[in-house]
Design a protein around this motif. Structure first.
Motif, PDB file in Angstrom:
ATOM      1  N   UNK A  54      67.749  -5.858  24.038  1.00 10.13           N
ATOM      2  CA  UNK A  54      67.700  -5.513  25.473  1.00 10.13           C
ATOM      3  C   UNK A  54      66.248  -5.440  25.913  1.00 10.13           C
ATOM      4  N   UNK A  55      65.952  -6.189  26.936  1.00 10.14           N
ATOM      5  CA  UNK A  55      64.566  -6.202  27.387  1.00 10.14           C
ATOM      6  C   UNK A  55      64.318  -5.083  28.395  1.00 10.14           C
ATOM      7  N   UNK A  56      63.073  -4.912  28.749  1.00  5.61           N
ATOM      8  CA  UNK A  56      62.681  -3.862  29.689  1.00  5.61           C
ATOM      9  C   UNK A  56      63.333  -4.087  31.048  1.00  5.61           C
ATOM     10  N   UNK A  57      63.817  -3.017  31.693  1.00  2.00           N
ATOM     11  CA  UNK A  57      64.286  -3.175  33.067  1.00  2.00           C
ATOM     12  C   UNK A  57      63.107  -3.435  34.000  1.00  2.00           C
ATOM     13  N   UNK A  58      63.355  -4.261  35.014  1.00  2.00           N
ATOM     14  CA  UNK A  58      62.281  -4.536  35.975  1.00  2.00           C
ATOM     15  C   UNK A  58      62.735  -4.130  37.368  1.00  2.00           C
ATOM     16  N   UNK A  59      61.773  -3.792  38.207  1.00  2.00           N
ATOM     17  CA  UNK A  59      62.049  -3.492  39.616  1.00  2.00           C
ATOM     18  C   UNK A  59      62.313  -4.806  40.335  1.00  2.00           C
ATOM     19  N   UNK A  60      63.371  -4.851  41.101  1.00  2.00           N
ATOM     20  CA  UNK A  60      63.636  -6.078  41.833  1.00  2.00           C
ATOM     21  C   UNK A  60      64.487  -5.769  43.059  1.00  2.00           C
ATOM     22  N   UNK A  61      64.819  -6.817  43.823  1.00  2.00           N
ATOM     23  CA  UNK A  61      65.679  -6.632  45.005  1.00  2.00           C
ATOM     24  C   UNK A  61      66.871  -7.572  44.892  1.00  2.00           C
ATOM     25  N   UNK A  62      67.866  -7.286  45.724  1.00  2.00           N
ATOM     26  CA  UNK A  62      69.058  -8.130  45.787  1.00  2.00           C
ATOM     27  C   UNK A  62      68.651  -9.563  46.158  1.00  2.00           C
ATOM     28  N   UNK A  63      67.750  -9.675  47.163  1.00  2.00           N
ATOM     29  CA  UNK A  63      67.300 -11.003  47.594  1.00  2.00           C
ATOM     30  C   UNK A  63      66.684 -11.764  46.413  1.00  2.00           C
ATOM     31  N   UNK A  64      65.828 -11.068  45.672  1.00  2.00           N
ATOM     32  CA  UNK A  64      65.138 -11.697  44.546  1.00  2.00           C
ATOM     33  C   UNK A  64      66.156 -12.102  43.466  1.00  2.00           C
TER      34      UNK A  64
END
Lengths: 328, 83, 401
Positions: free
Chosen positions: A1-11
């Motif tokens: 399992x890799x690190x969680x990243x901050x992202x958006x629905x659009x992305x």
């Protein structure tokens, strides 16, 4: 399992399209303003530069024509992603979607699959008034031959597209306009997800809140409020409106004995009506209260912000319906 | 303690009377098929097997049921297994 | 205030003789309690109460014979246990002064006693109703705390726990053997069967059903169980019939006053032959909801009570279909006469080995001849055929029953 990243629905939607384009040379994106403008909700910004005009295709303002081209391309062996700016515009392409995409497999005696994916924006909340704001996914869920997906989470926005492209038959994906800016964390290597099952987003024993798409977050907020009153609400995200995962719905209602359906679409003849009917058919003897519904008011979505909000399901309404089903 | 033939015969007749309280046991021919003699049906017969199993502690597998269709046959079968 | 009437325990019963009261004034009774024994043409039948309350008076004496529909007892205002009765129930008239003795010819007998509903129907959720039935809770005494005061499942569960805590173990009625007048029973059968053949346009269908799978499964299952846990094949027949009725409801119900009425559940009348002649087919209730072990227990209990006496009134009035099964003896096929007002009767003949064609070669297989006698006013042969086919198919997968 890799690190969680901050992202958006659009992305997430954009990365899903990128990944599909990279993995499969047959995939291309087509629609109004998807190329030079970057998509009316900026989902495809930058993709033209990366993939070129062959695979990121701006189309004329003619939904019927370019949806038909998508069907032809799919029949010819490609894997088109057709983007329709908003579900209200898709009515111009109903003939192609319903009379062709949904029927050809059956009318050809199983000879021709139509592996087409159509993405559309749906829902209200951005003051775009009655011709850009409706939730018509329930209409499409009426049509045999189509699959209808309503990703509400980052994970589903990221993962449903590839599974839809792998499906041999036409799949419609409805992205709620109020979700594009939603941010959160997602595993960096998040990948494809199933497009068959509903998901229990929050477990609870007192009442089942059944919803999908943009209403999921209002429903989760309502569940928080209910918890403060000592009511444990279970939240089921339908994820797929056709075919409906009735088993998950019935299992949840059998646990809680009460159901509230939350649907931004209209009440009459809509998704909420179908779900209530299935509960009657398959879980009648489990019920301790009539099924409650919280739906969009039966008016064309108004422009004025306060009226628009008044026409949509809100947290207070969901809480009140849940209380009614508990007799409180 | 091993059972005598008389004890077993008594048990069979008593349990038969319990299973079929409405049947006439006097003058029953011990070699006649109970189904013909007393109109014993499959439920009655199963109840008789249950009662005998409980009372005598003798295993009676289902496949042996046909060996217990007369009073004499039942007594012989149970006696052989009572040792 | 509710009246208890002499019930009609069959299409042709006109009167009944009260053999024994099992209640006295002042006793509390609840729905389903056995309150009296009535001698009928079908023998001594235990009468159950429809309503709950306290016994105000007994209106007839032991030994009296009265027409169907006559008031035989009165229930007074319910005691504290039923304090939650509907608030809108009509207020009870003052406790009865000694009622006129009903020795005079009673008014025109009414067809059947109907439980007089007091006030508007109570709100009870579907889940609560089912749970109450499972736990044996009388809904009349349950306080509703659900939406609009409805009784919901948690209310039933709470009531069940309270009752269990409060009540000592119910005393069992000792089994009593009661006389059965075979001559009277013959008269009753004659009347019912003559009416059936006079009124019901029967049609008949039959098909042979392969029982290899069912027999093998049963033998394996029974081999590893003590005798008291073993099943008879007729239990499989009953369950398969009940499950098939879920899809073929037109065979489950009654035909009365020119119209078919679907049964309120699958209550299978199970024909039991009586030694010395005679036949009775009391109901096993909700057969489609019983697992095989429970069904076997019910069937065993039923046969025992036919033999010893002690049938209940509801068992005689409730059947929605009849099944007659010959088991291991008798003839190969039987074609029944429908018991009015039911609309169908299934006959399972003797289970026997037959030479059948299997994959193009002869094979010896255990089989049964399954027949249907059905009311042509309600169904026709095509549906009957589908119904039999469904039962036959269900018997091919005994582990699913």
């Amino acid at each position: 399992m890799s690190q969680p990243v901050e992202t958006t629905y659009r992305e997430c939607v954009k990365q899903a399209i990128r990944e599909a384009m990279i993995r499969d040379q047959r995939v291309f994106l087509m629609g109004e303003d998807v190329g030079h403008y970057g998509g009316c909700y900026a989902v495809s910004k930058g993709l033209l530069a990366e993939f070129g005009e062959e695979r990121i295709r701006d189309t004329p303002l003619s939904e019927n024509a370019f949806t038909g081209i998508g069907i032809g391309a799919a029949l010819g062996g490609l894997r088109p992603i057709v983007e329709i700016m908003t579900v209200n515009f898709s009515f111009l392409a109903l003939d192609q979607i319903i009379n062709n995409a949904a029927t050809l497999l059956h009318m050809s005696g199983g000879a021709f699959n139509v592996p087409l994916v159509i993405r559309m924006a749906t829902g209200a909340g951005r003051q775009l008034a009655a011709q850009h704001s409706h939730s018509m996914e329930g209409w499409y869920a009426h049509i045999p031959g189509l699959k209808v997906l309503t990703p509400a989470t980052l994970e589903d926005a990221r993962g449903m597209l590839w599974t839809a492209l792998e499906d041999p038959d036409p799949v419609l994906i409805f992205e709620h306009v109020m979700l594009y800016n939603r941010s959160g964390t997602l595993a960096a290597d998040a990948g494809p997800v199933d497009i068959a099952k509903a998901a229990v987003r929050r477990e609870g024993s007192d009442v089942s809140l059944l919803t999908y798409g943009g209403a999921l977050y209002k429903t989760l907020e309502a569940a928080d409020k209910l918890a403060e009153e000592g009511i444990a609400a279970e939240v089921v995200d339908l994820r797929v409106l056709r075919p409906l995962d009735t088993a998950t719905i019935v299992a949840s209602v059998a646990r809680t004995r009460r159901a509230v359906v939350i649907d931004e679409g209209w009440r009459s003849g809509g998704v909420s009506a179908e779900i209530a009917a299935r509960i009657m058919e398959q879980a009648f003897w489990e019920l301790d209260a009539p099924v409650e519904r919280v739906c969009g008011l039966e008016v064309p979505i108004p422009y004025a912000a306060h009226l628009e909000q008044a026409a949509l399901p809100q947290v207070e309404g969901i809480v009140a319906a849940a209380r009614r089903s508990l007799g409180r | 303690m091993s059972l005598t033939e008389q004890q077993i015969r008594t048990a069979v007749l008593e349990e038969l009377g319990n299973v079929a309280p409405d049947a006439e046991l006097d003058g029953l021919d011990p070699s006649e098929d109970l189904r013909d003699a007393l109109d014993i049906d499959s439920m009655d017969h199963l109840n008789l097997m249950i009662a005998l199993h409980k009372r005598l502690g003798i295993e009676i597998p289902e496949r042996d049921y046909p060996k217990l269709l007369t009073v004499d046959a039942a007594v012989a079968y149970l006696l052989a297994r009572a040792g | 205030m509710a009246d208890i009437l002499m019930p009609s325990l069959g299409a042709d019963m006109e009167s009944g003789r009260l053999a024994e009261w099992l209640i006295k004034p002042g006793d509390s009774v609840a729905h389903g309690d056995v309150i009296a024994v009535v001698e009928t043409q079908k023998g001594a039948i235990e009468i159950e109460a429809f309503d709950s309350g306290r016994v105000a008076s007994l209106e007839i004496a032991e030994g009296e014979e009265v027409p169907v529909g006559t008031v035989i007892a009165r229930l007074g205002a319910p005691g504290e246990a039923t304090a939650a009765a509907p608030a809108s129930a009509p207020s009870a008239p003052p406790p009865a002064a000694p009622a006129p003795a009903p020795s005079a010819p009673a008014p025109t007998p009414v067809a059947a006693p109907s439980p007089a509903p007091a006030g508007p129907r109570r709100r009870v959720s579907p889940a609560a109703r089912r749970l109450a039935e499972t736990l044996g809770v009388d809904l009349a005494g349950v306080e509703g705390r659900g939406p609009q005061g409805a009784v919901v499942s948690s209310d039933v569960r709470r009531a069940a726990e309270t009752t269990r805590a409060a009540a000592p173990a119910a005393t069992q009625q000792p089994a009593r053997r009661r006389g059965l007048d075979l001559e009277e029973m013959r008269k009753a059968i004659a009347a019912a069967m003559a009416r059936s053949k006079r009124e019901i346009p029967h049609y008949y269908l039959a098909t042979r059903v392969d029982l290899q799978a069912a027999s093998d499964w049963l033998a394996r299952r029974n081999a590893e169980r003590p005798p008291e846990a073993r099943l008879l094949i007729s239990v499989l027949f009953l369950k398969a019939t009940a499950l098939a009725l879920r899809d073929h409801g037109a065979f489950n119900g009654t035909y009365e006053e020119g119209a078919f009425r679907p049964g309120s559940g699958v209550h299978v009348g199970s024909a039991v032959a009586i030694r010395g002649g005679g036949l009775i087919a009391p109901a096993i209730h909700e057969v489609d909801h019983l697992d095989l072990d429970a069904l076997m227990a019910k069937l065993r209990d039923l046969v025992e009570r036919v033999r010893r006496g002690g049938l209940r009134s509801s068992e005689l009035t409730d059947p929605t279909i009849t099944v007659s099964s010959l088991g291991e003896r008798g003839v190969e096929s039987l074609f029944g006469v429908i018991y009015p007002p039911q609309v169908a009767l299934l006959g399972f003949g003797r289970v026997s080995d037959q030479v059948v064609a299997l994959d193009g070669a002869p094979a010896v297989r255990p089989t049964v001849e399954l027949s249907l006698a059905a009311d042509h006013r309600v169904t026709d042969g095509h549906r009957g055929g589908l119904f039999l086919r469904r039962i036959a198919d269900l018997l091919q997968e005994p582990e699913q029953l």
